[in-house]
Design a protein around this motif. Structure first.
Motif, short mmCIF file in Angstrom:
data_model
loop_
_atom_site.label_atom_id
_atom_site.label_comp_id
_atom_site.label_asym_id
_atom_site.label_seq_id
_atom_site.Cartn_x
_atom_site.Cartn_y
_atom_site.Cartn_z
N GLU A 175 0.84 -1.21 0.00
CA GLU A 175 0.00 0.00 0.00
C GLU A 175 0.87 1.26 0.00
O GLU A 175 0.50 2.29 -0.60
CB GLU A 175 -0.96 -0.02 1.20
CG GLU A 175 -2.15 -0.93 0.91
CD GLU A 175 -3.08 -1.12 2.11
OE1 GLU A 175 -2.85 -0.49 3.15
OE2 GLU A 175 -4.03 -1.91 1.97
N HIS A 232 0.85 4.13 -2.78
CA HIS A 232 0.80 5.55 -2.41
C HIS A 232 1.93 6.33 -3.09
O HIS A 232 1.70 7.44 -3.63
CB HIS A 232 0.91 5.66 -0.88
CG HIS A 232 0.72 7.05 -0.37
ND1 HIS A 232 -0.49 7.70 -0.40
CD2 HIS A 232 1.61 7.93 0.16
CE1 HIS A 232 -0.36 8.91 0.10
NE2 HIS A 232 0.93 9.08 0.44
N ALA A 289 -6.43 -0.19 -2.47
CA ALA A 289 -6.31 -1.10 -1.32
C ALA A 289 -5.74 -2.45 -1.78
O ALA A 289 -5.94 -2.85 -2.93
CB ALA A 289 -7.68 -1.32 -0.68
#
Lengths: 298, 258
Positions: free
Chosen positions: A233, A237, A278
């Motif tokens: 994750e 990002h 996600a």
């Protein structure tokens, strides 16, 4: 002579037939009473101290028998994914009353007690009480402090108590330096995943009991998956920060140099990447303890 | 005197060896020891501990049973078969008869314990694949078990010198049970007051204290057993069993055998 032979034949026939009949009848009796009937009965004498007096000095032998009973009781319940382990704590109490130096009963028994149902009795407070009793009776055995710290950390999420346990254990002569390191980690990073992994790995490496190793393995898989998902994750990002868009699949991240290949979870299946960025494992039912420590770290 | 004593000792030993009860018990004890490695397989990480506890408890418990079951018949059987009169018609004194019987049964028990110990060490060797220095320490526990036999045999002989076999067995077993609570009885006496204190103190010293002779748990956990405990346990067992045998002699000397 002939009459004697007839009697022998009839008696042999009756012996074999009736013995077979008794086996069948016994199976029915056991079926009616249930598999755990004898285990329930043994607590007609619930006091370890009373049993100690009744053992005529052979209390250590009786302790072994009770410990075996506790293991069988736990194993039988574990195998059927039982949600109730009512007799486990009293059985362990009796065992350790009969032989206060039976270290395995404290170490393994406390793990049986502390784990959440159905993998354990879900009684971490009872596990702590058992371990504290073990430490009182065997203050020179530093590994009991490790297990106490482990239960405080993993099951009670009481990081201060865990730090105290590791710290006290590290002061016992002969204790591994690792105990001091764990005490420091408790103080600095209470609740992080890498600490939990280190603890569970130690439990896995130092226990020979099948059920405990299975439980440790399940926890380790979940923790490793959590750790992977967290770093994936973070990569998503970072990709978003660089490109202003979320990746469509893992290939985007590989082409951008964030990943070397398709990331695989501990079962060997690729992680799933959702459109909102996600990350999830392919089959969450394979990971019973996902997210246990993840929220704390976040 | 020595030759008469050794003759009675040897005969008692031979008779005991021929006794079927003895063989049954040895077989049962050896079977128990032999199954110990199987039993220990269902325990986690405590195979040796279970084996030591099962093995030493078997040696102790079955030895006590043998001591009581053979001891109760030592005198009464000789009276029943009228062989006692033949023995006493010879230049054998009554005390020699009692002491010889005692030694004979003790030899039997030591041989039994040695046989069971061999079986026990074999089982240990099979389980561990080797014997270590720690296993040698278990000899102390076996030695204490033999000291326990000294006391139980003497007490059984004492009862057997005046009572019937059944009552002798009941009395001897009761003394064994009370003996395992020896330290509790002493603590009770210390806490009591007045006449109860005197009576309890008297009973505590009159009855044997078998609790310090049971170090099976300590031995199983490799805990050290002090030299002073070995010395004083030896002294206590020798003195107490000699006193009980003297009591048996005293009663048997005055017993009307007609």
């Amino acid at each position: 002579m002939k009459r004697q032979r007839t009697v022998t034949i009839v008696a042999t026939f009756l012996l074999v037939t009736l013995l077979a009949g008794s086996v069948l009848a016994r199976q029915r009796v056991e079926g009616v009473r249930g598999k755990e009937a004898t285990l329930e009965e043994i607590l007609y004498v619930p006091s370890g101290k009373a049993l100690q007096r009744m053992s005529f000095g052979y209390s250590s032998l009786l302790a072994d028998i009770y410990w075996t009973r506790a293991v069988q009781y736990f194993g039988a319940r574990y195998d059927v994914h039982s949600t109730r382990y009512d007799l486990l704590a009293p059985l362990l109490q009796i065992t350790t009353d009969l032989d206060p130096h039976l270290i395995v009963a404290y170490q393994t028994g406390s793990i049986f007690l502390s784990q959440k149902v159905p993998l354990g009795a879900g009684q971490p407070d009872q596990a702590v009480a058992l371990l504290e009793k073990g430490i009182r009776e065997n203050p020179e055995y530093w590994r009991l402090y490790f297990t106490l710290g482990f239960v405080h950390y993993v099951d009670r999420k009481d990081y201060k108590a865990a730090q105290e346990a590791f710290d006290k254990g590290s002061k016992v002569p002969g204790a591994l330096v690792w105990m001091k390191v764990m005490a420091a980690r408790m103080a600095e990073h209470g609740g992080d995943m890498s600490t939990a992994i280190a603890l569970w790995q130690h439990i896995f490496d130092t226990n020979t009991d099948k059920t405990i190793r299975e439980t440790a393995s399940l926890h380790l898989d979940s923790l490793h998956a959590d750790l992977d998902m967290e770093s994936l994750e973070q990569a998503v990002h970072a990709y978003f920060e660089r490109t202003g868009a979320l990746p469509r699949d893992w290939r985007d991240l590989i082409h951008a140099g964030f990943l070397r290949g398709i990331p695989l979870d501990p079962t060997g299946a690729p992680y799933k990447l959702f459109s909102d960025g996600a990350v999830q494992v392919q089959d969450p039912s394979m990971f019973k303890f996902l997210g246990e420590f993840r929220t704390v770290t976040k | 005197m020595t030759s008469r004593l050794s003759a009675i000792t040897l005969n008692t030993f031979r008779e005991a060896v021929r006794d079927r009860v003895l063989y049954n018990l040895i077989l049962f004890a050896l079977l128990l020891v032999a199954t110990a490695p199987l039993f220990s397989q269902i325990s986690i990480d405590i195979e040796r501990l279970v084996l030591v506890n099962v093995g030493l408890s078997s040696i102790s418990l079955f030895g006590v049973i043998i001591a009581i079951f053979i001891g109760i018949g030592l005198v009464s059987k000789e009276i029943e078969k009228k062989t006692l009169y033949t023995i006493l018609a010879r230049p054998v004194r009554r005390w020699e008869f009692i002491v010889g019987k005692y030694f004979g049964l003790m030899v039997t028990l030591v041989v039994n314990a040695a046989l069971m110990a061999v079986g026990f060490y074999l089982a240990l060797l099979i389980t561990q694949r080797k014997l270590t220095g720690e296993d040698g320490r278990l000899f102390v526990a076996i030695y204490f078990i033999i000291l326990e036999f000294l006391i139980i045999t003497a007490v059984t002989l004492l009862f057997s010198s005046f009572s019937t076999p059944i009552f002798s067995a009941i009395f001897a077993f009761a003394v064994f049970v009370i003996g395992t609570f020896g330290e509790d009885l002493h603590n009770f006496a210390a806490a009591a007051q007045g006449i109860t204190k005197w009576a309890a103190t008297g009973a505590a010293y009159l009855l044997p204290n078998l609790a310090p002779l049971n170090v099976i748990g300590q031995a199983a956990h490799n805990q050290p057993i002090s030299g002073s405990l070995i010395l004083f346990n030896t002294l206590y067992a020798l003195v107490y069993s000699a006193a009980a045998t003297a009591g048996a002699v005293l009663i048997f000397e005055r017993r009307n055998l007609k």
